[in-house]
Design an enzyme around this catalytic site. Sequence first.
Site, PDB file in Angstrom:
ATOM      1  N   LYS A   1      20.243   2.516  17.531  1.00  6.71           N
ATOM      2  CA  LYS A   1      18.935   2.837  16.230  1.00  6.71           C
ATOM      3  C   LYS A   1      19.164   3.953  15.774  1.00  6.71           C
ATOM      4  CE  LYS A   1      14.021   2.659  17.077  1.00  6.71           C
ATOM      5  NZ  LYS A   1      12.727   2.729  17.716  1.00  6.71           N
TER       6      LYS A   1
ATOM      7  N   LYS B   1      19.884  -1.618  17.345  1.00  2.00           N
ATOM      8  CA  LYS B   1      19.152  -1.757  16.525  1.00  2.00           C
ATOM      9  C   LYS B   1      18.833  -1.342  14.940  1.00  2.00           C
ATOM     10  CE  LYS B   1      13.264  -1.688  16.127  1.00  2.00           C
ATOM     11  NZ  LYS B   1      12.269  -1.202  16.291  1.00  2.00           N
TER      12      LYS B   1
END
Length: 332
Positions: free
Chosen positions: A201, A254
């Site tokens: 992330k 992400k």
Amino acid sequence: MGFPIVRNRRLRSSSAIRSLVRENAVSVNDLIYPIFVTHGTQIKDEISSMPGVYHFSLDRLEEEIQEVVSLGIKMIMLFGVPEHKDAEGSSAFDHNGIVQQATRRIKKQHPELLIAADTCLCQFTDHGHCGYVHVDEKTQLAEVHNDRSLELLVKTAVAQAEAGADIIAPSNMMDGFVYAIRQGLDEAGYDHIPIMSYAVKYASSYYGPFREAAHSAPQFGDRKTYQMDPANAREALREAESDVVEGADFLMVKPAMAYMDIIRTLRDQFDLPLVCYNVSGEYSMIKAASLQGWVDERAIVMETMTGFKRAGADLIITYFAKDVARWVRESI
């Protein structure tokens, strides 16, 4: 041999041929739909920066779930906007927290629908960070305390599993979060609940609209001490490998659009199911361009989804999930 013996256009000469030799396709089974739930009654409020995405109160949630189920979408991801925020994010692990209430309600009506619970604290803390903030007595500098945060995240994951969540999806990026949550779930009797780790992330600028939607913007500083530097690729392998050995069942990248190289890298290195998150800023950019008439929304969304699949994603979390499900159905 080459041209004129080799003519690559032969396999593009008709729609039927192109369909036969198509290497990647998007299915409704690939889609995970994020939903924002909040307290109150009769609330269905459109998020200004995310046209077509809403906050739902519990009494309005069923209409959204019915539509999701009717479209054949198999999984949703729940994000909660609480009434109460404090330094520890206690609403995240409250038995009657908003995500827990929504989970119980949905599972009662639709037990076959899979629910992934986002396991983080940023929506629930008054400071907006993804963990417990410690202030150094000498320097008076605030920092996110890794190991204290793990204790709170474990409590959150267990509370979500108790409420009926099928998958725990921790997005906090603390060191050791998969190990801690796996151990906590197992000790609580939830060894059958898989962990969908936000393994990679990035500290991305693409999250802006989500922070409006989840009311989760940091009240000081930023998240760069725990989310990844967008410039780094090799570090993604270290992060993912840590989560694999700690017991992750899924890996996630992400954001998605600017990180397709990372999706491909993880696909080539690991054999766990791979998820990508088509995040709020990516959604809002396409929506804005579409509303201006600058792009064909359906065409560009489907091309983007196909790109995620081509890069190696098995599953796609996207705010376009309902639209994609309709378009896939229409194309059959």
